[in-house]
Design a protein around this motif. Structure first.
Motif, mmCIF file in Angstrom:
data_model
loop_
_atom_site.group_PDB
_atom_site.id
_atom_site.type_symbol
_atom_site.label_atom_id
_atom_site.label_comp_id
_atom_site.label_asym_id
_atom_site.label_seq_id
_atom_site.Cartn_x
_atom_site.Cartn_y
_atom_site.Cartn_z
ATOM 1 N N ARG A 1 0.681 -0.943 0.292
ATOM 2 C CA ARG A 1 0.137 0.124 -0.294
ATOM 3 C C ARG A 1 0.899 1.293 0.052
ATOM 4 N N PHE A 2 0.714 2.240 -1.194
ATOM 5 C CA PHE A 2 1.325 3.014 -1.164
ATOM 6 C C PHE A 2 0.993 4.516 -0.791
ATOM 7 N N GLU A 3 0.850 5.141 0.628
ATOM 8 C CA GLU A 3 -0.321 6.005 0.589
ATOM 9 C C GLU A 3 0.243 7.463 -0.196
ATOM 10 N N ASN A 4 1.502 7.724 -0.544
ATOM 11 C CA ASN A 4 2.545 8.772 -1.161
ATOM 12 C C ASN A 4 1.970 8.696 -2.736
ATOM 13 N N ILE A 5 1.416 7.807 -3.219
ATOM 14 C CA ILE A 5 2.014 7.670 -4.293
ATOM 15 C C ILE A 5 0.360 7.176 -5.020
ATOM 16 N N ASN A 6 0.064 8.415 -6.329
ATOM 17 C CA ASN A 6 -1.823 7.882 -6.237
ATOM 18 C C ASN A 6 -1.737 7.026 -7.303
ATOM 19 N N GLY A 7 -3.101 7.069 -8.264
ATOM 20 C CA GLY A 7 -3.406 6.018 -9.089
ATOM 21 C C GLY A 7 -2.736 5.958 -10.367
ATOM 22 N N LEU A 8 -2.789 8.083 -11.157
ATOM 23 C CA LEU A 8 -2.354 8.224 -11.983
ATOM 24 C C LEU A 8 -0.252 7.484 -12.172
ATOM 25 N N VAL A 9 -0.135 7.558 -10.926
ATOM 26 C CA VAL A 9 1.248 6.996 -11.032
ATOM 27 C C VAL A 9 1.652 6.720 -10.809
ATOM 28 N N LEU A 10 0.970 6.501 -9.918
ATOM 29 C CA LEU A 10 1.519 4.219 -9.813
ATOM 30 C C LEU A 10 0.966 3.002 -11.305
ATOM 31 N N GLU A 11 0.062 3.388 -12.181
ATOM 32 C CA GLU A 11 -0.077 3.072 -13.892
ATOM 33 C C GLU A 11 0.947 2.550 -13.679
ATOM 34 N N LYS A 12 1.892 4.442 -14.060
ATOM 35 C CA LYS A 12 2.765 4.704 -15.055
ATOM 36 C C LYS A 12 4.192 3.665 -14.429
ATOM 37 N N VAL A 13 3.605 3.384 -12.929
ATOM 38 C CA VAL A 13 5.043 2.748 -12.565
ATOM 39 C C VAL A 13 5.123 1.311 -12.789
ATOM 40 N N CYS A 14 3.894 0.556 -12.678
ATOM 41 C CA CYS A 14 3.447 -0.175 -13.063
ATOM 42 C C CYS A 14 4.011 -0.590 -14.818
ATOM 43 N N GLU A 15 3.956 0.224 -15.831
ATOM 44 C CA GLU A 15 4.148 0.202 -17.224
ATOM 45 C C GLU A 15 5.396 -0.005 -16.925
ATOM 46 N N TYR A 16 6.047 1.158 -16.013
ATOM 47 C CA TYR A 16 7.885 0.733 -16.707
ATOM 48 C C TYR A 16 8.178 -0.495 -15.857
ATOM 49 N N PHE A 17 7.452 -1.360 -14.899
ATOM 50 C CA PHE A 17 8.494 -2.612 -14.170
ATOM 51 C C PHE A 17 8.147 -3.318 -15.638
ATOM 52 N N TYR A 18 6.780 -3.527 -16.102
ATOM 53 C CA TYR A 18 7.237 -4.018 -17.937
ATOM 54 C C TYR A 18 8.072 -4.067 -18.551
ATOM 55 N N TYR A 19 7.451 -2.645 -18.810
ATOM 56 C CA TYR A 19 8.997 -1.339 -19.944
ATOM 57 C C TYR A 19 10.453 -2.501 -19.483
ATOM 58 N N ASN A 20 10.512 -2.156 -18.622
ATOM 59 C CA ASN A 20 11.760 -2.360 -17.948
ATOM 60 C C ASN A 20 12.232 -3.886 -18.275
ATOM 61 N N GLU A 21 10.731 -5.593 -17.556
ATOM 62 C CA GLU A 21 10.989 -7.163 -18.356
ATOM 63 C C GLU A 21 11.107 -6.761 -19.860
ATOM 64 N N LYS A 22 11.078 -6.261 -20.030
ATOM 65 C CA LYS A 22 10.588 -6.094 -21.512
ATOM 66 C C LYS A 22 11.901 -6.371 -22.360
ATOM 67 N N HIS A 23 12.599 -4.623 -22.061
ATOM 68 C CA HIS A 23 14.254 -4.444 -22.472
ATOM 69 C C HIS A 23 15.097 -5.078 -22.028
ATOM 70 N N LYS A 24 14.562 -5.605 -21.116
ATOM 71 C CA LYS A 24 16.029 -6.348 -20.041
ATOM 72 C C LYS A 24 17.595 -6.287 -20.904
ATOM 73 N N ASN A 25 17.325 -6.933 -22.092
ATOM 74 C CA ASN A 25 19.197 -7.547 -22.880
ATOM 75 C C ASN A 25 18.577 -6.998 -23.729
ATOM 76 N N SER A 26 18.361 -6.486 -24.503
ATOM 77 C CA SER A 26 17.916 -5.371 -25.629
ATOM 78 C C SER A 26 18.732 -4.265 -25.791
ATOM 79 N N LYS A 27 18.940 -4.024 -27.187
ATOM 80 C CA LYS A 27 20.327 -3.370 -27.659
ATOM 81 C C LYS A 27 19.727 -1.852 -28.315
ATOM 82 N N ASP A 28 19.108 -1.152 -28.190
ATOM 83 C CA ASP A 28 18.474 -0.518 -28.747
ATOM 84 C C ASP A 28 17.619 -0.174 -28.013
#
Lengths: 100, 513
Positions: free
Chosen positions: A50-77
């Motif tokens: 539970r994050f008391e200091n992060i609102n839904g909009l921001v947390l959604e973006k953070v989750c998007e980043y988690f998957y972005y990072n997962e996807k591009h873990k070892n890619s070059k460009d």
């Protein structure tokens, strides 16, 4: 409730919950520590953060980043992820807090 | 330009004679041979307008009793300058009694002090300016060296002077605004109007700016300097620079760069490219500077590089002053690869005279997390976060946490890049809420700097980034191939990487020439 599951739930300050892969979420050092069973935080038992200091909009973006990072873990460009300008400061704070 | 300007009248004419009729040459271009323009004449007036000039030089020879005449002049007014000066000279030869009388009418053009047609006054003005410059050069140290520099720059732009001399005026800093006028500089087409333009004057008007800032007290360089792509010579000798911005390579027309006599202890990685690719084109003077040198000695038993203890002087370790064998071996190997094959086939003198760059050893890599705080070496071992840059490391180094060694940028980095594009970050730190973590405000300052100077480039993948994730020094030999490996021939280059995956040291044996 099982101590270890493949998915964890992240809940924002305004009550939105996001279910994300544990392995993806754990690139954040803060979340990794919260969910580490050996440290015995309440989050590790319920698999819910539970994050008391992060609102839904921001947390959604953070989750998007988690998957972005997962996807591009070892890619070059790696293409840059789209970050909306109006969320910049809040996201910067969240990224600082979550250490991603 | 063969203009039918009427020559001055021969003086033996009777003073009472009426003004002469236009001569033949006059008639040749004014078809109607009259002073007055006929209406039918207007159709043919598309090009050169006709106007008359009061020949003030002649008007003042009252003692000659010259009839006051007007000259016919054809062509644009700026040609007047040349002709009137010729006339002036001619009349000065003829008469000793030439008087330079001020007509009282001054026609200044809109921004300069030059009145048209008075080449003389322009020269006088320039001479005066020189005196002012000399005088103020002395005063500059006391009052306002920066304002003085701005005036010099403006003066050079006004006069199309490509050599801007700001040396030795005690500048402690120079603002971007002072250098801004240099963007508008254009080369002077004909700096001297006495001769017809020679062939080389028909080249393009892009200036080759030579900026001399030596002998000042500069500790930083303005961002604007690196946007002046027309700089060809940049002298920063004898200043107090502690770091040379990597943006220096944006000046791609540089033929001479002098940073000797500063306080640099390392060079940006991009200078290696400058030394490497444009070695023949660009002359770079780097020494003397207090560059870091690898501090090594040989452990006799294992012949492994060991860090030299601070307390142990050169006396206790005779080998300490010598460069370690291991570095020597790498150096020789690099030299061999450079000369290899070439030596037996065609030992060219020309090739031998080229300077070589041979990779020797890196320092320990400093790994940083996404917010820019040091992860390894751990803060407990090195409370200041500083590491011993002068200890070369021969074994391979891996990032501290393998999980984080992805090539994908961190969220923090992504947001900073987005903020750079969307916001003016120059004074954003003043607007931040009070509870903002210091890491965030520091990162935003860094991003603002990145906007000004251009973001740093990852030395491995060449992608621009805001927050470096790893940094280390690499020691390279730089010198001619008859040089031996000495402390003086080693240059330290600072490498930065955008991710831990990019923190890869140059492979041993890399060499360029």
């Amino acid at each position: 409730m099982s101590a270890e599951s493949d998915y964890v739930t992240l809940i924002s300050s305004d009550g939105y919950s996001f279910v994300v892969q544990r392995s993806s979420a754990c690139i954040s050092a803060a979340i990794r520590r919260m969910l580490d069973p050996s440290l015995g935080f309440a989050e590790s038992k319920t698999n819910t953060c539970r994050f008391e200091n992060i609102n839904g909009l921001v947390l959604e973006k953070v989750c998007e980043y988690f998957y972005y990072n997962e996807k591009h873990k070892n890619s070059k460009d790696v293409p840059d992820m789209d970050v909306p300008a109006e969320l910049c400061l809040e996201l910067l704070m969240a990224a600082d807090y979550l250490n991603v | 330009m063969a203009l039918p300007s009427s020559p001055p009248l021969p003086f033996e004419d009777p003073p009472s004679s009426p003004p002469l009729l236009p001569t033949l040459s006059d008639i040749s271009f004014t078809a109607n041979a009259g002073r007055k323009r006929l209406h039918s004449d207007y159709g043919s007036l598309s090009s050169d307008p006709l106007f008359s000039e009061d020949t003030s030089e002649f008007a003042f020879h009252e003692d000659e009793e010259q009839p006051k005449r007007k000259r016919m002049v054809k062509g644009p007014w700026w040609n007047m300058a040349r002709r009137s000066r010729h006339d002036l000279r001619r009349s000065m030869i003829k008469k000793d009694g030439f008087r330079n009388v001020d007509s009282g009418v001054w026609m200044g053009s809109d921004d300069s002090l030059e009145s048209f047609g008075s080449e003389r006054s322009r020269h006088e003005h320039l001479a005066r300016e020189e005196v002012v410059k000399q005088r103020s050069r002395i005063d500059a140290t006391e009052d306002d060296p920066e304002g003085f520099a701005a005036r010099v720059v403006q003066g050079c732009v006004d006069n199309g002077k490509e050599m801007i001399d700001l040396s030795g005026i005690g500048l402690t800093s120079i603002s971007s605004a002072a250098l801004l006028p240099l963007h508008q500089m254009i080369r002077h087409a004909h700096d001297d109007l006495t001769q017809p333009p020679s062939e080389d004057q028909y080249s393009c008007f892009t200036p080759s700016i030579q900026l001399f800032l030596y002998g000042n007290l500069l500790s930083s360089l303005p961002a604007e300097l690196f946007k002046l792509r027309n700089i060809t010579v940049l002298s920063l000798r004898n200043n107090s620079l502690e770091e040379l911005p990597a943006a220096i390579t944006q000046l791609n027309r540089l033929t001479e760069l002098n940073v000797a006599g500063n306080r640099l202890n390392h060079l940006p990685w991009s200078v290696l490219d400058l030394l490497r690719s444009t070695e023949d084109v660009c002359k770079v003077s780097l020494r003397p500077n207090p560059f870091r040198v690898p501090k090594v000695t040989i452990d006799k038993d294992s012949s492994k590089l060991m860090q030299l203890d601070e307390q142990l002087g050169d006396d206790q370790h005779p080998a300490a002053s010598a460069i370690s064998k291991s570095l020597e071996a790498r150096f020789l190997r690099g030299r061999q690869t450079l000369n290899g094959g070439d030596e037996d086939a065609t030992p060219k003198k020309k090739r031998n005279s080229r300077e070589q760059l041979i990779f020797l050893a890196p320092s320990r890599i400093r790994f940083l997390d996404s917010e820019g705080s040091v992860v390894r070496p751990s803060m407990t071992a090195h409370p200041s976060g500083e590491i011993d840059w002068e200890a070369p490391v021969l074994e391979p180094q891996s990032p501290p946490v393998t999980q984080a060694s992805t090539t994908a940028p961190s969220l923090f980095e992504l947001v900073l890049r987005s903020a750079q594009e969307s916001y003016d970050l120059r004074d954003v730190t003043a607007l931040l809420p009070l509870d903002t973590p210091s890491t965030v405000s520091r990162a935003l300052e860094q991003a603002a700097r990145g906007v000004e100077y251009g973001n740093d480039q990852c030395s491995t993948c060449r992608k621009p980034f805001v927050m470096p994730r790893a940094e280390w020094l690499e020691y390279w030999f730089h010198g001619h191939d008859y040089y031996n490996l000495t402390q003086d021939a080693i240059l330290p280059f600072k490498r930065t990487a955008c991710s831990w995956a990019c923190a890869q040291v140059t492979s041993v044996g890399t060499a360029f020439c």
